[in-house]
Motif scaffolding. Structure first.
Motif, PDB file in Angstrom:
ATOM      1  N   ASP A  61       0.845  -1.193   0.000  1.00 28.88           N
ATOM      2  CA  ASP A  61       0.000   0.000   0.000  1.00 28.88           C
ATOM      3  C   ASP A  61       0.879   1.240   0.000  1.00 28.88           C
ATOM      4  O   ASP A  61       1.791   1.366   0.822  1.00 28.88           O
ATOM      5  N   PHE A  62       0.582   2.163  -0.909  1.00 28.14           N
ATOM      6  CA  PHE A  62       1.355   3.392  -1.040  1.00 28.14           C
ATOM      7  C   PHE A  62       0.553   4.575  -0.515  1.00 28.14           C
ATOM      8  O   PHE A  62      -0.662   4.656  -0.718  1.00 28.14           O
ATOM      9  N   THR A  63       1.225   5.510   0.134  1.00 30.04           N
ATOM     10  CA  THR A  63       0.606   6.789   0.456  1.00 30.04           C
ATOM     11  C   THR A  63       0.700   7.672  -0.787  1.00 30.04           C
ATOM     12  O   THR A  63       1.479   7.378  -1.710  1.00 30.04           O
ATOM     13  N   PRO A  64      -0.070   8.766  -0.846  1.00 28.75           N
ATOM     14  CA  PRO A  64       0.056   9.652  -2.013  1.00 28.75           C
ATOM     15  C   PRO A  64       1.483  10.145  -2.231  1.00 28.75           C
ATOM     16  O   PRO A  64       1.948  10.231  -3.377  1.00 28.75           O
ATOM     17  N   GLY A  65       2.182  10.473  -1.142  1.00 29.72           N
ATOM     18  CA  GLY A  65       3.556  10.938  -1.267  1.00 29.72           C
ATOM     19  C   GLY A  65       4.479   9.891  -1.850  1.00 29.72           C
ATOM     20  O   GLY A  65       5.355  10.199  -2.670  1.00 29.72           O
ATOM     21  N   GLU A  66       4.292   8.643  -1.435  1.00 24.46           N
ATOM     22  CA  GLU A  66       5.100   7.550  -1.980  1.00 24.46           C
ATOM     23  C   GLU A  66       4.714   7.260  -3.426  1.00 24.46           C
ATOM     24  O   GLU A  66       5.569   6.959  -4.260  1.00 24.46           O
ATOM     25  N   MET A  67       3.426   7.355  -3.710  1.00 26.80           N
ATOM     26  CA  MET A  67       2.926   7.038  -5.044  1.00 26.80           C
ATOM     27  C   MET A  67       3.523   7.956  -6.104  1.00 26.80           C
ATOM     28  O   MET A  67       3.952   7.492  -7.168  1.00 26.80           O
ATOM     29  N   VAL A  68       3.550   9.271  -5.830  1.00 29.64           N
ATOM     30  CA  VAL A  68       3.984  10.225  -6.855  1.00 29.64           C
ATOM     31  C   VAL A  68       5.480  10.134  -7.146  1.00 29.64           C
ATOM     32  O   VAL A  68       5.960  10.747  -8.112  1.00 29.64           O
ATOM     33  N   LYS A  69       6.206   9.378  -6.346  1.00 29.24           N
ATOM     34  CA  LYS A  69       7.640   9.203  -6.587  1.00 29.24           C
ATOM     35  C   LYS A  69       7.930   8.013  -7.501  1.00 29.24           C
ATOM     36  O   LYS A  69       9.091   7.745  -7.814  1.00 29.24           O
ATOM     37  N   THR A 187      -5.238   2.415 -10.210  1.00 29.66           N
ATOM     38  CA  THR A 187      -4.778   3.022  -8.960  1.00 29.66           C
ATOM     39  C   THR A 187      -4.830   2.012  -7.820  1.00 29.66           C
ATOM     40  O   THR A 187      -3.884   1.886  -7.034  1.00 29.66           O
ATOM     41  N   ALA A 188      -5.934   1.284  -7.726  1.00 32.18           N
ATOM     42  CA  ALA A 188      -6.065   0.272  -6.676  1.00 32.18           C
ATOM     43  C   ALA A 188      -5.099  -0.886  -6.900  1.00 32.18           C
ATOM     44  O   ALA A 188      -4.481  -1.392  -5.957  1.00 32.18           O
ATOM     45  N   THR A 189      -4.952  -1.309  -8.152  1.00 38.45           N
ATOM     46  CA  THR A 189      -4.090  -2.450  -8.467  1.00 38.45           C
ATOM     47  C   THR A 189      -2.628  -2.156  -8.171  1.00 38.45           C
ATOM     48  O   THR A 189      -1.916  -2.987  -7.602  1.00 38.45           O
ATOM     49  N   PHE A 190      -2.174  -0.971  -8.542  1.00 33.30           N
ATOM     50  CA  PHE A 190      -0.758  -0.647  -8.400  1.00 33.30           C
ATOM     51  C   PHE A 190      -0.394  -0.098  -7.020  1.00 33.30           C
ATOM     52  O   PHE A 190       0.721  -0.314  -6.539  1.00 33.30           O
ATOM     53  N   ALA A 197      -8.643   6.253  -1.749  1.00 31.69           N
ATOM     54  CA  ALA A 197      -9.410   7.478  -1.995  1.00 31.69           C
ATOM     55  C   ALA A 197      -8.486   8.670  -2.218  1.00 31.69           C
ATOM     56  O   ALA A 197      -8.680   9.465  -3.148  1.00 31.69           O
ATOM     57  N   ARG A 198      -7.463   8.792  -1.384  1.00 35.96           N
ATOM     58  CA  ARG A 198      -6.521   9.909  -1.544  1.00 35.96           C
ATOM     59  C   ARG A 198      -5.667   9.732  -2.798  1.00 35.96           C
ATOM     60  O   ARG A 198      -5.396  10.702  -3.516  1.00 35.96           O
ATOM     61  N   ASN A 199      -5.247   8.509  -3.052  1.00 36.55           N
ATOM     62  CA  ASN A 199      -4.404   8.267  -4.227  1.00 36.55           C
ATOM     63  C   ASN A 199      -5.149   8.570  -5.526  1.00 36.55           C
ATOM     64  O   ASN A 199      -4.615   9.222  -6.431  1.00 36.55           O
ATOM     65  N   TYR A 200      -6.395   8.101  -5.602  1.00 35.95           N
ATOM     66  CA  TYR A 200      -7.137   8.339  -6.842  1.00 35.95           C
ATOM     67  C   TYR A 200      -7.489   9.813  -7.000  1.00 35.95           C
ATOM     68  O   TYR A 200      -7.594  10.316  -8.120  1.00 35.95           O
ATOM     69  N   GLY A 201      -7.643  10.519  -5.887  1.00 42.37           N
ATOM     70  CA  GLY A 201      -7.866  11.958  -5.974  1.00 42.37           C
ATOM     71  C   GLY A 201      -6.721  12.662  -6.683  1.00 42.37           C
ATOM     72  O   GLY A 201      -6.931  13.596  -7.464  1.00 42.37           O
ATOM     73  N   VAL A 202      -5.499  12.197  -6.425  1.00 44.16           N
ATOM     74  CA  VAL A 202      -4.326  12.769  -7.096  1.00 44.16           C
ATOM     75  C   VAL A 202      -4.312  12.370  -8.571  1.00 44.16           C
ATOM     76  O   VAL A 202      -4.100  13.206  -9.457  1.00 44.16           O
TER      77      VAL A 202
END
Length: 256
Positions: A61-69, A187-190, A197-202
């Motif tokens: 599971d990634f946080t938005p901050g981790e995801m955008v990297k 978004t959910a898969t990766f 919810a926060r990740n898909y918002g980004v």
């Protein structure tokens, strides 16, 4: 199909601002009522006998901050942006492009726009099904290939090519609806469900950006070159770029 017809009746009678106010009130009431049955399931809940498809559950599971990297995020964001640019641009010029390029009547163009809207709606369940069956990456590739093909068709379309025009804009509207199924599933898969919810918002910010860029492309094509045909050259090029990005970046990310 519904709001467009209501707007065409309300705007002449009560004006644009009041029409928006009516829609805002109606949508607010409807959304609140429809949200009342929603309940969060217990942690770890799954339907009896259900097993996730291979590759459909994120390794972490990634946080938005981790995801955008991650490169995966940027691949998804940019591909969603490309799909949004092509689809939203096509929606905006469906009728005038038919009038100008194909020389169909305003009444025929308006009728076809209603048909296109049906395919836009069908794109969601269709690509939702495909995303589950063939993975988000392959569904994105298929979607971008369709955008490339229909862009090329509109580049060669001429007066009287009503069939080509219809097929092309069905493809554009279908693919836009498709991205509204591919992007959330990807978004959910990766990146996992914990912060979904926060990740898909980004990720969804690309849709809004696509609306701006798509409008600029179609508007400038008409203003500078005097024809909507030129608008389809950028969408063809962007589809190729999207295919490269999908192949290179749309893969399961590794958490640092």
């Amino acid at each position: 199909l519904i709001t467009g017809k209501l707007a065409s009746v309300l705007i002449p009678s009560v004006g644009l601002p009041t029409t928006f106010a009516y829609f805002g009130i109606a949508f607010g009431i409807i959304l609140v009522i429809l949200s009342l049955p929603f309940r969060f399931p217990a942690a770890g809940w799954a339907p009896t006998g259900w097993k996730p498809a291979a590759g459909s559950v994120a390794a972490a599971d990634f946080t938005p901050g981790e995801m955008v990297k991650t490169g995966t995020f940027w691949g998804l964001f940019l591909c969603f942006l490309i799909g949004s640019i092509a689809g939203l641009m096509a929606i905006g010029i469906s009728k005038p492009a038919g009038n100008e390029i194909i020389k169909i009547s305003g009444e025929t163009a308006a009728t076809l726009v209603g048909v296109f809207a049906i395919f836009n709606a069908l794109g969601r369940p269709l690509f939702g099904f495909l995303t589950d069956k063939i993975t988000p990456r392959n569904a994105a590739i298929l979607n971008l290939v369709i955008i490339l093909i229909v862009s090329l068709i509109m580049i060669i379309a001429r007066e009287g090519d009503t069939g080509l025009y219809t097929i092309s804009f069905i493809g554009f509207w279908l693919c836009l609806g498709g991205w509204l199924a591919i992007a959330p599933t990807a978004t959910a898969t990766f990146f996992g469900m914990k912060n979904y919810a926060r990740n898909y918002g980004v990720v969804f910010c690309s849709y809004g950006l696509g609306a701006i860029v798509g409008g600029i492309i179609s508007g400038q094509a008409k203003d500078v070159f005097g024809t909507y045909t030129v608008a389809f050259y950028p969408t063809a090029v962007l589809a190729v770029v999207g295919l490269v990005l999908t192949v290179a970046l749309l893969k399961t990310p590794k958490k640092a």
